[in-house]
Design an enzyme around this catalytic site. Sequence first.
Site, mmCIF file in Angstrom:
data_model
loop_
_atom_site.group_PDB
_atom_site.id
_atom_site.type_symbol
_atom_site.label_atom_id
_atom_site.label_comp_id
_atom_site.label_asym_id
_atom_site.label_seq_id
_atom_site.Cartn_x
_atom_site.Cartn_y
_atom_site.Cartn_z
ATOM 1 N N GLU A 10 29.712 8.898 44.097
ATOM 2 C CA GLU A 10 31.051 9.338 44.450
ATOM 3 C C GLU A 10 31.119 9.753 45.703
ATOM 4 O O GLU A 10 30.135 9.925 46.663
ATOM 5 C CB GLU A 10 31.286 10.394 43.611
ATOM 6 C CG GLU A 10 32.022 10.214 42.317
ATOM 7 C CD GLU A 10 32.256 11.324 41.398
ATOM 8 O OE1 GLU A 10 32.771 12.449 41.822
ATOM 9 O OE2 GLU A 10 32.005 11.279 39.993
ATOM 10 N N GLN A 100 31.056 20.671 60.107
ATOM 11 C CA GLN A 100 29.945 20.454 59.633
ATOM 12 C C GLN A 100 28.902 19.206 59.871
ATOM 13 O O GLN A 100 28.014 19.024 59.691
ATOM 14 C CB GLN A 100 30.055 20.493 57.955
ATOM 15 C CG GLN A 100 30.166 21.752 57.274
ATOM 16 C CD GLN A 100 30.092 21.921 56.120
ATOM 17 O OE1 GLN A 100 30.798 21.142 55.174
ATOM 18 N NE2 GLN A 100 29.199 22.824 55.407
ATOM 19 N N HIS A 282 29.650 24.060 45.065
ATOM 20 C CA HIS A 282 29.750 23.775 46.265
ATOM 21 C C HIS A 282 28.881 24.128 47.387
ATOM 22 O O HIS A 282 28.161 23.518 48.309
ATOM 23 C CB HIS A 282 31.129 24.124 46.955
ATOM 24 C CG HIS A 282 32.308 23.459 46.289
ATOM 25 N ND1 HIS A 282 32.520 22.240 46.249
ATOM 26 C CD2 HIS A 282 33.054 24.241 45.454
ATOM 27 C CE1 HIS A 282 33.665 22.140 45.460
ATOM 28 N NE2 HIS A 282 33.994 23.141 44.945
ATOM 29 N N LEU A 283 28.183 25.362 47.344
ATOM 30 C CA LEU A 283 26.929 25.797 48.089
ATOM 31 C C LEU A 283 25.673 24.984 47.869
ATOM 32 O O LEU A 283 25.012 24.424 48.770
ATOM 33 C CB LEU A 283 26.889 27.219 47.667
ATOM 34 C CG LEU A 283 25.711 28.034 48.519
ATOM 35 C CD1 LEU A 283 26.207 27.687 49.951
ATOM 36 C CD2 LEU A 283 25.309 29.345 48.299
ATOM 37 N N ASP A 285 25.851 21.775 46.981
ATOM 38 C CA ASP A 285 25.886 20.561 47.887
ATOM 39 C C ASP A 285 25.379 20.710 49.421
ATOM 40 O O ASP A 285 24.988 19.930 50.056
ATOM 41 C CB ASP A 285 27.326 20.283 47.829
ATOM 42 C CG ASP A 285 27.626 18.944 47.388
ATOM 43 O OD1 ASP A 285 26.513 18.093 47.374
ATOM 44 O OD2 ASP A 285 28.909 18.411 47.640
ATOM 45 N N GLN A 286 25.942 21.900 49.975
ATOM 46 C CA GLN A 286 25.780 22.395 51.255
ATOM 47 C C GLN A 286 24.385 22.652 51.692
ATOM 48 O O GLN A 286 23.730 22.542 52.909
ATOM 49 C CB GLN A 286 26.422 23.763 51.752
ATOM 50 C CG GLN A 286 27.996 23.427 51.331
ATOM 51 C CD GLN A 286 28.637 22.230 52.241
ATOM 52 O OE1 GLN A 286 28.361 22.190 53.330
ATOM 53 N NE2 GLN A 286 29.744 21.799 51.869
ATOM 54 N N HIS A 307 28.190 14.371 43.327
ATOM 55 C CA HIS A 307 28.225 14.765 44.631
ATOM 56 C C HIS A 307 26.762 14.822 45.093
ATOM 57 O O HIS A 307 26.243 14.388 45.974
ATOM 58 C CB HIS A 307 29.028 15.705 44.992
ATOM 59 C CG HIS A 307 30.290 15.462 45.704
ATOM 60 N ND1 HIS A 307 31.442 14.870 45.199
ATOM 61 C CD2 HIS A 307 30.580 15.208 46.966
ATOM 62 C CE1 HIS A 307 32.455 14.252 45.701
ATOM 63 N NE2 HIS A 307 32.066 14.836 46.911
#
Lengths: 342, 524
Positions: A10, A100, A282-283, A285-286, A307
């Site tokens: 994705e 980013q 989300h974190l 992912d980061q 993701h």
Amino acid sequence: MITINGILGEGGGQILRTSLSLSLCTGQPFRIENIKAGRQKPGLMRQHLTAVLAAAEVGGADVEGAVLGSQALTFRPGKVRAGEYKFVIGTAGSGTLVFQTVLPALMMAEGASHIVVEGGTHNEAAPPYDFLVRSFLPLLARMGPKVAAAFERYGFYPAGGGRFAASIAPALRLMQLHLGERGEITHRRVRAVVANLPYHIAQREVKTAAGRLNWGEDSFKAESTRESNGPGNVVMVEVGSAEVTEIFTAFGKMQVSAEAVADMAAREAREYLASKAVAAEHLTDQLLLPMALAGGGSFTALKLNPHARTNMEVIREFLPVEFTTEDQGDYQLVQVQERQAR
Amino acid sequence: MRSVVLGLLGTTLDVGKSADRWQSWRPTVSVCRQPDLIVHRFELLHDRRSASLAAVVQRDIQTVSPETEVRLHQIEFQDPWDFGQVYETLFAFAKNYPFDEAEDYLVHITTGTHVAQICLFLLTEARWLPARLLQCSPDRDRSAPGKISIIDLDLSRYDGIASRFQQEQREAASFLKGGIETRNPAFNKLIDRIEQVAIATRDPLLLMGPTGAGKSRLAKRIFDLKKARHAVKGDFVDVNCATLRGDGAMSTLFGHTKGAFTGALKDRPGLLRTADNGVLFLDEIGELGLDEQAMLLRALEDKTFLPMGSDRASHSDFQLIAGTNRDLLSAVREGRFREDLLARINLWTFTLPGLSARPEDIEPNLQFELDQYARRTGRQITFSKEARKKFLDFAVSAAAAWKGNFRDLNAAVSRMATLSLGGRIGVETVQEEIDRLLASWGEPTAVDPLADVLPQDQLAELDPFDRAQLTKVIEVCRRSRSLSEASRLLFEKSRARKTSTNDADRLKKYLARFGLAWERFQRA
């Protein structure tokens, strides 16, 4: 040359941005093919092009296929140049995403940089500015690079026109970071911002969100700003602990009540609070990219979405690392290690 | 390539100065927010009253699309619903705009009055605006950029339309060919061109070609095609000019009033008048008298003419299709055809080849004639395999002159079909027909003028060089009354130069070389 398949998993945009960041950091050229193949609008879209052009500027790169609708792109980085940059981005590309994309290269460059970003600061499908500053950048600081950000204006969808600046004090090598279970909650906050909209929306939102979380009135912070081109509304639920600050965000929309918006943010926070994981979706992912750049690291994650899985695959193409994930009951233990030569 | 949008400021749709304008869909701004289009420049047209709105839109576009340069142009329509005024203003803008080949232009037609949209469409269609049309529409979420669609008025760019178009063209061509699958490339190309011209023009068409090449049939089909495409309202009127003579010619073509001449018992409109709004086919136009030519020219140029005995001009707007098997240029040289009329009708000239020039087309035409026969008589006729082969072999051979072209083929098929037993044409019937055709064209061997002059064995020994020369000499001898007349004709040039003294003797000696004497050619 590293070849990335753009239909991999994705999030076509995420694949491209991760590739650009790592290409700049490692000096390896790459080619991405089948960009968004099979989608209704295949090929490179405008927000992707914005990221490519920004990365090319920072890394003095040679780019082929950087046109709208292009289904293949070749990116050959030159030398990353630290210094002053200003990126002006329309609503189509969120400012934080472009920031980013170039941050990893500049935070490991020889020399300090100063970046001004104009565009979206609080948009859906992009980390909001507050998340970067309160959640992500402090963790990055523990790995070496110090990034000081200054906020000027809100840029909400669709009007955009927000503005923030960031000063980057780089670290040539990153230290490894290991984050175990989250531990004690040290602070709680519900912040709602309205721009060019009635103040009561923000008030109803903080009240609703805090109510869902059984938090007291001392955690409320309703704000109204005129420092924004267009109307906008965001609710941010912040959960702080010894190791990390997590932020859960929801955006106000036409036809959606303030209560429903607040509810969305609160629901994500409750899910996080119910587990012992350090990083929510989300974190998680980061964190993958800086940990891989450091050559190792680990953290506990609430869950791994597709993701994140895709991101791991892309990172492995550029860096000699491997990712292991272990189900620990109510969270996943994510470990990044140097890949053993076989 | 840089994208440049030309558009009018929408004084309804683009409106909004407070912050909540971002919650409504504004076409001009939304065009610049598309994920798959970067507008490098926006030429925004607005009137004086909307200057402050234009400034807001300009600023907003620059925020959401830093790549876009917005140029404002103030234009004035006193009445934005007045077609003439709007067209003129936009036309002036288009004419003065410095279009650059390196830029891709899009004309935004979502904003502006319907009149303005129509004008923009017309200017784009006429290529005064070398652009594609840009349309946009909102999503349910009015703050979203919505969708755009780009419309290229070059229809050939649309696969679906293009193939439909080709299909139509093929059908039209097939229509002109009467459904016959002709294979001769030159002929097919000719028909394609006629199809293109026939639908597009009301100018005269000139069909040249030998008798029986199908000029009348083609003229009728051109009319039918135009009728099917609504390119003509009136009727098809045709006449062979060779049948028009004297006073009758004038009156047949141009009509007369009652009492114009003896026998003019009542008004007659004439063929030109009958062909009003239609097509007039004048076959063998070279046979038309000079007076009629003059009147026809006036009718073509002014759409008016004088009927006989009338002092009031009659009016008719017809398209002329003229047919001829004569070289009209030499007719002009000989003073039998008006040069100005030829110039007028020689605009679109098509030369139909004879059947012998189209050997590939004989087979499909043979089938067509059989089908026609069956339709006419209700009798289904077929060839036996050998008979068909025999006929076709002959038909494409050098021996088949096809002097009457399709008329000959049509007659041959009719005869064979009539003579066939049980609806099947056999080898014998074909052989009989071949002999009949050869006889009607004058069998090539019998035509050889040397055959009855020289004995067979001597003829066989003759070189083609001598054969040609001797043939010509004998032909002259036969039509000359005396030896000296024949020699005068044959040595005309050297005689003029006075390099030949005794021509008669020279001719006599030449004939003697073949054992021939002058007396043989005397008819008396």
